[in-house]
Every structure is written in C-alpha cells, then in structure tokens.
Design an enzyme around this catalytic site. Structure first.
Site, PDB file in Angstrom:
ATOM      1  N   ASP A 220      41.510 -16.429  44.079  1.00  0.00           N
ATOM      2  CA  ASP A 220      41.140 -15.234  44.863  1.00  0.00           C
ATOM      3  C   ASP A 220      42.247 -14.187  44.849  1.00  0.00           C
ATOM      4  OD1 ASP A 220      39.474 -17.374  47.129  1.00  0.00           O
ATOM      5  OD2 ASP A 220      38.539 -15.762  45.973  1.00  0.00           O
TER       6      ASP A 220
ATOM      7  N   HIS B  99      39.013 -21.728  41.567  1.00  0.00           N
ATOM      8  CA  HIS B  99      38.672 -20.382  42.041  1.00  0.00           C
ATOM      9  C   HIS B  99      39.939 -19.701  42.532  1.00  0.00           C
ATOM     10  CE1 HIS B  99      35.742 -17.416  43.484  1.00  0.00           C
ATOM     11  NE2 HIS B  99      36.473 -17.315  44.579  1.00  0.00           N
TER      12      HIS B  99
ATOM     13  N   MET C 128      28.531 -13.532  47.649  1.00  0.00           N
ATOM     14  CA  MET C 128      29.467 -13.813  48.741  1.00  0.00           C
ATOM     15  C   MET C 128      28.694 -14.254  49.981  1.00  0.00           C
ATOM     16  SD  MET C 128      32.449 -13.500  47.611  1.00  0.00           S
ATOM     17  CE  MET C 128      33.358 -13.640  49.163  1.00  0.00           C
TER      18      MET C 128
ATOM     19  N   MET D 221      39.116  -9.290  44.080  1.00  0.00           N
ATOM     20  CA  MET D 221      38.744  -8.493  45.248  1.00  0.00           C
ATOM     21  C   MET D 221      39.730  -7.327  45.311  1.00  0.00           C
ATOM     22  SD  MET D 221      37.879 -11.684  47.712  1.00  0.00           S
ATOM     23  CE  MET D 221      38.859 -12.764  46.679  1.00  0.00           C
TER      24      MET D 221
ATOM     25  N   SER E  57      38.847 -23.092  45.942  1.00  0.00           N
ATOM     26  CA  SER E  57      39.604 -21.836  46.049  1.00  0.00           C
ATOM     27  C   SER E  57      41.041 -22.134  46.475  1.00  0.00           C
ATOM     28  CB  SER E  57      38.961 -20.922  47.089  1.00  0.00           C
ATOM     29  OG  SER E  57      39.915 -19.933  47.479  1.00  0.00           O
TER      30      SER E  57
ATOM     31  N   ASP F 283      30.130 -18.262  47.457  1.00  0.00           N
ATOM     32  CA  ASP F 283      31.544 -18.306  47.820  1.00  0.00           C
ATOM     33  C   ASP F 283      31.776 -17.927  49.280  1.00  0.00           C
ATOM     34  OD1 ASP F 283      34.400 -16.330  46.605  1.00  0.00           O
ATOM     35  OD2 ASP F 283      34.270 -18.074  47.942  1.00  0.00           O
TER      36      ASP F 283
ATOM     37  N   MET G 216      43.515 -10.570  45.883  1.00  0.00           N
ATOM     38  CA  MET G 216      43.191  -9.546  46.884  1.00  0.00           C
ATOM     39  C   MET G 216      44.283  -8.480  46.895  1.00  0.00           C
ATOM     40  SD  MET G 216      41.913 -11.936  50.029  1.00  0.00           S
ATOM     41  CE  MET G 216      40.876 -13.364  49.720  1.00  0.00           C
TER      42      MET G 216
ATOM     43  N   HIS H 286      38.548 -14.382  40.838  1.00  0.00           N
ATOM     44  CA  HIS H 286      37.708 -13.538  41.700  1.00  0.00           C
ATOM     45  C   HIS H 286      38.534 -12.319  42.106  1.00  0.00           C
ATOM     46  CE1 HIS H 286      35.367 -13.240  45.771  1.00  0.00           C
ATOM     47  NE2 HIS H 286      35.152 -12.208  44.978  1.00  0.00           N
TER      48      HIS H 286
HETATM   49  C1  DX5 Z   1      37.116 -15.017  50.511  1.00  0.00           C
HETATM   50  C2  DX5 Z   1      37.277 -15.716  49.174  1.00  0.00           C
HETATM   51  C3  DX5 Z   1      36.728 -17.108  49.190  1.00  0.00           C
HETATM   52  C4  DX5 Z   1      37.416 -18.014  50.208  1.00  0.00           C
HETATM   53  C5  DX5 Z   1      36.668 -19.301  50.353  1.00  0.00           C
HETATM   54  O1  DX5 Z   1      37.345 -13.643  50.357  1.00  0.00           O
HETATM   55  O2  DX5 Z   1      36.618 -15.008  48.142  1.00  0.00           O
HETATM   56  O3  DX5 Z   1      36.842 -17.675  47.881  1.00  0.00           O
HETATM   57  O4  DX5 Z   1      38.739 -18.296  49.769  1.00  0.00           O
HETATM   58  O5  DX5 Z   1      37.308 -20.045  51.361  1.00  0.00           O
HETATM   59  P1  DX5 Z   1      36.442 -20.980  52.358  1.00  0.00           P
HETATM   60  O6  DX5 Z   1      35.742 -21.968  51.451  1.00  0.00           O
HETATM   61  O7  DX5 Z   1      37.469 -21.597  53.239  1.00  0.00           O
HETATM   62  O8  DX5 Z   1      35.483 -20.069  53.060  1.00  0.00           O
HETATM   63 ZN    ZN Z   2      36.477 -16.023  46.230  1.00  0.00          ZN
END
Ligand code: DX5
Ligand code: ZN
Length: 213
Positions: free
Chosen positions: A37, A35, A139, A70, A10, A174, A39, A68
């Site tokens: 992320d 990955h 998750m 979010m 990620s 994840d 947000m 991903h």
């Molecule tokens: C959290 C993300 C994850 C996160 C994982 O909302 O969806 O992908 O970045 O990071 P680690 O591996 O550090 O928990």
């Molecule tokens: Zn993620």
C-alpha cells in the site's frame, strides 16, 4: 472455471522493523501475493512507503508484488514502481485524468494493470476500462488506513463486475476483511482477497491458514 482464490496480505499492518521476516512467514504459510500500500498523504490522508522499500523487499521473496498506488497522478511514478519490482500496479480512477495512459504504461512493461474505485465511486466510473485492464480492485474501506470495518454494500459492485466480466476475470477486494466476512466477499464474486490486520498480527501462520480457501 472458478478462479483460484488468491490471498494478498497487506504489509501496511506488518512490523516494519522486521518486514522481510514477516513477509516470509506469510509466504511460507501459503499467501500467494503481497499487497503493498503506497500512500502519498495527498490522495489519502496517510503516508507509508515507496520504491526503496519495494526494491529492498524484492530481494527476499518471489511473491507477486501487488502494488496499490493511493497517490495523486500515478502516471508520474508507474515506471519507477515497476523498476523497483512491482508485478502488478493498481491505480485509482479518482487520482488521474489519464487512466488509459496508466493502463498502457503498466501493460507495455508486461505487468498486470488494475484500476481501483473507492467505496463512494460508482462502478460506472470504470466500466469502460473493464476490457482494457487485467483486474479491478474494489475498495471495501475508505483508503488510508488498515483496521477499518468492511463496507458490506461494496458486495453489489463486486457481483456486478463478476456478472459483467465472467468467471475468468480478476476481482480484488481490499479493506476490513477477516475470517468472519471473507466468504461474503468471495460469494459476491471476489477471487483476490487483501487482508492486513487479519494477517499481520501475533499469529501470521494461523491467520493466513484461517483465510485460505
Ligand atoms: C487501505 C489499504 C488496505 C488496508 C487493508 O487504504 O488499501 O490495503 O491496508 O488493511 P485491513 O485488512 O486491516 O483493512
Ligand atoms: Zn490496499
């Protein structure tokens, strides 16, 4: 047939000042997916990046872009993320009242469609989509931040989905994964592993190698 394990680092935990360089290091060390992320500060309390970063990064690597989302009402942006370079798009069942349309939007563009559930959301909330999606993302932390602790109880959800869908279905997990707990997640049935802080640190190559199976 056991599915090959895929590592999807990620970038949330990467150094954004040298993002392409860090991504290339993870790729050269053997990570197959990336990955990404996204947000929106609304579905989750944090904000990160979106289409422009993906578009820029796309020029520097051929890794599978595991995006991903979010974000609230992901149906509004699925096409734009695919235009920016997404190879897979994951949306949250908690963020839309149009899950079927989201899946169709992604698959109509020839991309991998995945649905995700938060730790508190029961598997029953997505079971009716299992035969429509290409992957489920379970998750193992509350979404919003990297560096959190793995929630062990999600292993039951992973095992349930694996039991239901058989060995040839993609299950991604994840959040909170590191070299010490990755085998629990794999033994529970996950075959695609996201890791942020466990990869993007001062030893990217060594970290990737410690997670590959
Ligand atoms: C959290 C993300 C994850 C996160 C994982 O909302 O969806 O992908 O970045 O990071 P680690 O591996 O550090 O928990
Ligand atoms: Zn993620």
């Amino acid at each position: 047939m056991e599915k090959e394990m895929i590592l999807s680092p990620s970038i949330l935990s990467a150094d954004f000042g040298i993002l392409a360089e860090q991504v290339k290091r993870a790729e050269n060390a053997g990570a197959q997916w990336l990955h990404i992320d996204v947000m929106d500060g609304h579905f989750v309390p944090n904000m990160t990046f979106a289409m422009p970063v993906i578009k820029s990064l796309r020029k520097y690597t051929d890794m599978f872009f595991d995006v991903h989302l979010m974000i609230d009402k992901p149906e509004r942006y699925i096409d734009e993320f695919i235009n920016a370079g997404a190879d897979g798009v994951t949306f949250h069942i908690e963020a839309t009242d149009k899950p079927k349309e989201c899946i169709e939007m992604i698959q109509n563009r020839g991309k991998k469609a995945a649905i995700s559930i938060n730790p508190k959301t029961p598997v029953s909330a997505i079971e009716k989509y299992f035969d429509k999606v290409d992957m489920v993302l379970v998750m193992s932390v509350e979404p919003g931040y990297g560096g959190q602790k793995y929630i062990e109880s999600v292993n039951e959800k992973i095992a349930y989905i694996r039991e239901k869908m058989g060995s040839d279905f993609d299950i991604e997990v994840d959040g909170g994964i590191n070299a010490n707990n990755i085998d629990n997640a794999i033994n529970a049935g996950a075959n695609i592993i996201v890791a942020g802080t466990a990869v993007f640190n001062d030893d990217i190559e060594g970290s990737v190698r410690s997670l590959m199976r």
